[in-house]
Design a protein around this motif. Sequence first.
Motif, PDB file in Angstrom:
ATOM      1  N   LYS A 183      -2.905  -9.727   1.757  1.00  0.00           N
ATOM      2  CA  LYS A 183      -4.267  -9.193   1.080  1.00  0.00           C
ATOM      3  C   LYS A 183      -5.198  -8.999   2.597  1.00  0.00           C
ATOM      4  N   SER A 184      -4.981  -9.836   3.628  1.00  0.00           N
ATOM      5  CA  SER A 184      -5.593  -9.290   4.797  1.00  0.00           C
ATOM      6  C   SER A 184      -5.473  -8.181   5.364  1.00  0.00           C
ATOM      7  N   SER A 185      -4.301  -7.828   5.518  1.00  0.00           N
ATOM      8  CA  SER A 185      -3.471  -6.563   6.011  1.00  0.00           C
ATOM      9  C   SER A 185      -4.008  -5.417   5.423  1.00  0.00           C
ATOM     10  N   LEU A 186      -3.979  -5.450   3.833  1.00  0.00           N
ATOM     11  CA  LEU A 186      -4.470  -4.266   3.064  1.00  0.00           C
ATOM     12  C   LEU A 186      -6.023  -4.057   3.043  1.00  0.00           C
ATOM     13  N   CYS A 187      -6.786  -5.170   3.162  1.00  0.00           N
ATOM     14  CA  CYS A 187      -8.354  -5.153   3.297  1.00  0.00           C
ATOM     15  C   CYS A 187      -8.737  -4.399   4.699  1.00  0.00           C
ATOM     16  N   ASN A 188      -7.975  -4.768   5.786  1.00  0.00           N
ATOM     17  CA  ASN A 188      -8.279  -4.212   6.767  1.00  0.00           C
ATOM     18  C   ASN A 188      -7.851  -2.639   6.950  1.00  0.00           C
ATOM     19  N   LEU A 189      -6.568  -2.423   6.570  1.00  0.00           N
ATOM     20  CA  LEU A 189      -6.178  -0.910   6.585  1.00  0.00           C
ATOM     21  C   LEU A 189      -7.182   0.065   5.618  1.00  0.00           C
ATOM     22  N   ARG A 190      -7.236  -0.483   4.300  1.00  0.00           N
ATOM     23  CA  ARG A 190      -8.135   0.223   3.363  1.00  0.00           C
ATOM     24  C   ARG A 190      -9.558   0.131   3.336  1.00  0.00           C
ATOM     25  N   GLY A 191     -10.028  -1.136   3.851  1.00  0.00           N
ATOM     26  CA  GLY A 191     -11.657  -1.106   3.820  1.00  0.00           C
ATOM     27  C   GLY A 191     -11.928  -1.865   2.508  1.00  0.00           C
ATOM     28  N   GLY A 210      -1.923   9.549  -3.851  1.00  0.00           N
ATOM     29  CA  GLY A 210      -2.185  10.874  -3.474  1.00  0.00           C
ATOM     30  C   GLY A 210      -1.955  11.375  -2.147  1.00  0.00           C
ATOM     31  N   TRP A 211      -1.868  10.502  -1.003  1.00  0.00           N
ATOM     32  CA  TRP A 211      -1.868  11.009   0.208  1.00  0.00           C
ATOM     33  C   TRP A 211      -0.375  10.879   0.591  1.00  0.00           C
ATOM     34  N   GLU A 212       0.623  10.342  -0.075  1.00  0.00           N
ATOM     35  CA  GLU A 212       1.986  10.086   0.201  1.00  0.00           C
ATOM     36  C   GLU A 212       2.705  11.440   0.750  1.00  0.00           C
ATOM     37  N   GLY A 213       2.535  12.582  -0.020  1.00  0.00           N
ATOM     38  CA  GLY A 213       3.300  13.706   0.304  1.00  0.00           C
ATOM     39  C   GLY A 213       2.903  14.334   1.448  1.00  0.00           C
ATOM     40  N   LEU A 214       1.339  14.530   1.800  1.00  0.00           N
ATOM     41  CA  LEU A 214       1.007  15.112   3.043  1.00  0.00           C
ATOM     42  C   LEU A 214       1.205  14.056   4.176  1.00  0.00           C
ATOM     43  N   LEU A 215       0.835  12.927   4.076  1.00  0.00           N
ATOM     44  CA  LEU A 215       1.212  11.837   5.135  1.00  0.00           C
ATOM     45  C   LEU A 215       2.682  11.860   5.508  1.00  0.00           C
ATOM     46  N   GLY A 216       3.668  12.083   4.448  1.00  0.00           N
ATOM     47  CA  GLY A 216       4.887  11.939   4.613  1.00  0.00           C
ATOM     48  C   GLY A 216       5.496  13.108   5.343  1.00  0.00           C
ATOM     49  N   THR A 217       4.914  14.109   5.696  1.00  0.00           N
ATOM     50  CA  THR A 217       5.202  15.189   6.563  1.00  0.00           C
ATOM     51  C   THR A 217       4.945  14.941   8.062  1.00  0.00           C
ATOM     52  N   LEU A 237      -9.036   7.456   2.920  1.00  0.00           N
ATOM     53  CA  LEU A 237      -8.325   7.062   4.322  1.00  0.00           C
ATOM     54  C   LEU A 237      -9.243   6.750   5.290  1.00  0.00           C
ATOM     55  N   THR A 238      -9.401   5.560   5.519  1.00  0.00           N
ATOM     56  CA  THR A 238     -10.024   4.999   6.446  1.00  0.00           C
ATOM     57  C   THR A 238      -9.880   5.206   7.833  1.00  0.00           C
ATOM     58  N   LYS A 239     -10.850   4.669   8.837  1.00  0.00           N
ATOM     59  CA  LYS A 239     -10.478   4.918  10.281  1.00  0.00           C
ATOM     60  C   LYS A 239      -9.270   3.912  10.608  1.00  0.00           C
ATOM     61  N   ALA A 240      -9.251   2.584  10.140  1.00  0.00           N
ATOM     62  CA  ALA A 240      -8.083   2.038  10.503  1.00  0.00           C
ATOM     63  C   ALA A 240      -6.752   2.493   9.825  1.00  0.00           C
ATOM     64  N   LEU A 241      -6.643   2.869   8.717  1.00  0.00           N
ATOM     65  CA  LEU A 241      -5.561   3.483   8.245  1.00  0.00           C
ATOM     66  C   LEU A 241      -5.028   4.706   9.093  1.00  0.00           C
ATOM     67  N   PHE A 242      -6.145   5.594   9.286  1.00  0.00           N
ATOM     68  CA  PHE A 242      -5.877   6.878  10.450  1.00  0.00           C
ATOM     69  C   PHE A 242      -5.331   6.224  11.521  1.00  0.00           C
ATOM     70  N   TYR A 243      -5.871   5.411  12.192  1.00  0.00           N
ATOM     71  CA  TYR A 243      -5.199   4.965  13.340  1.00  0.00           C
ATOM     72  C   TYR A 243      -3.884   4.435  13.387  1.00  0.00           C
ATOM     73  N   ALA A 244      -3.469   3.593  12.113  1.00  0.00           N
ATOM     74  CA  ALA A 244      -2.137   3.100  12.111  1.00  0.00           C
ATOM     75  C   ALA A 244      -1.263   4.126  11.915  1.00  0.00           C
ATOM     76  N   ILE A 245      -1.519   5.158  11.153  1.00  0.00           N
ATOM     77  CA  ILE A 245      -0.731   6.442  10.841  1.00  0.00           C
ATOM     78  C   ILE A 245      -0.457   6.946  12.157  1.00  0.00           C
ATOM     79  N   ILE A 246      -1.426   7.231  12.822  1.00  0.00           N
ATOM     80  CA  ILE A 246      -1.310   8.058  14.133  1.00  0.00           C
ATOM     81  C   ILE A 246      -0.315   7.215  15.234  1.00  0.00           C
TER      82      ILE A 246
END
Length: 496
Positions: A245-253, A174-181, A24-33
Amino acid sequence: MNRMLSSASLLSNVNIPRKNENKLTKALFYAIIVASIGSIQFGYHLSELNAPQQVLSCSEFNIPSEGYPYDRTWLGKRGYKQCIPLNDEQIGIVTSVFCIGGILGSYFAASLANIYGRKFSSLMNCTLNIIGSLIIFNSNSYRSLIIGRILVGISCGALIVIIPLFIKEVAPSGWEGLLGTMTQICIRLGVLLTQGVALPLTDSYRWRWILFGSFLLAVLNLSMWFKVDESPKWLLAHGRVIDAKSSLCNLRGGTFEEAAQEIQKWQQQIESGDSLIEPTTTNSISGSNSLWKYLRDESNFKARHVITILLFGQQFCGINSIVLYGTKIISQLYPQNAIKINFSISLVNVLVTILVSLLIYSFPRKPLLMTSTISVSIAAFIMGMAMNYNKMNLLIVFSFIYMGVFTMGLNLLPFIIMREISSPQDMVLAQRYGTICNWVGTFIVAYTFPIIHDILSGYVFVIFAVTAASMSVYIWKRVPETKKHGAHYNDIRVSH
């Protein structure tokens, strides 16, 4: 040379695990928030009329000790009325039309998000939320309140469909369930935020600023979305490989090459006939593969019957009477601290929702749901008796218990079971149908509660208690255990 090329070719086909694939990278955490703020907007609007309802409708004048004539305030000088005269039926309509908008927004949201993307759809819904919030804030009439509430309802109805899609598609393995809540947790946070803002602002001079809070929240969410990448799975599903590819790279590092390897896996998934994104059906009510066809299909009768009872029953247990009218209920016995108590109830609701979200997938569905409904029935009955016999402390204690035991099972499990009892080909339509049932149930409670409460007083909670008890019997006899035994929709035993 050929051997070297052959070796390179083999290596290019090897799926080397990405270092950040499950991180869970900073960019991905920001996107989920950012996405989750949409759920907070929903919770805010759902409860925004709760605390200021009596001063807004001219039922009560609450002037702060430091107050001076209203026409000398900032709002008064600009032509804003001190209150808008509303009777109980009009209060019910203004509160409940939010659900009419919600039905419209949630019905078309997934299809529009699949066409235009998760990000663009969210930007449009935030914009609609801004417009609706400003109309509500500026309202001086019953009609404009209704217009504003419908618009924010459409926005919020769409957002709570799009947000889980986006989070599901960007969540690491592995994060789908937790983030899905996150959706349910953030809805409760939105309700809590409304009650917190209302603590200092619920009086005849400042109640409009509670409504202005939703405008600020929508503006914040809109501005934050511009820094979020579109869902890489949606991009790939629409043939935009480089953007994916660019989006995935930015989100996941990680590196661009690592992102390309994961995209290659997704492409193989598409080629094998699987869908990367949630499939949607036609928007036509009567077209092929439509909601109307789903309702007429006898093969899913049993599953559809369970979905109907659970999703309507969830609302007819009366939980939204507290979310929408809790301040009014408590103020009958404890007017001085009704808003503070209602805020505390919302806080407990958030804490229990977080705890339940972490644990709910570990327990069998049926026993937990039955325990919740039986407990809700007992709590609702005692609340009704406490109101009728003016037992203030008993009412407050069981208001907390009522909210807690509802959150323990009835809050999340109907939606989980809805998915688990539906066949794969009916999944999308079942969810759409269940969402509509839930919205209609919310509308009925929101509209009728003020009227019935004024007629029956605490006995309205006895009605909720009987409904919850009836649901317990139904669950015991007709709802299968979908976790422990892995029951399929065809295994549901419901007599015609």
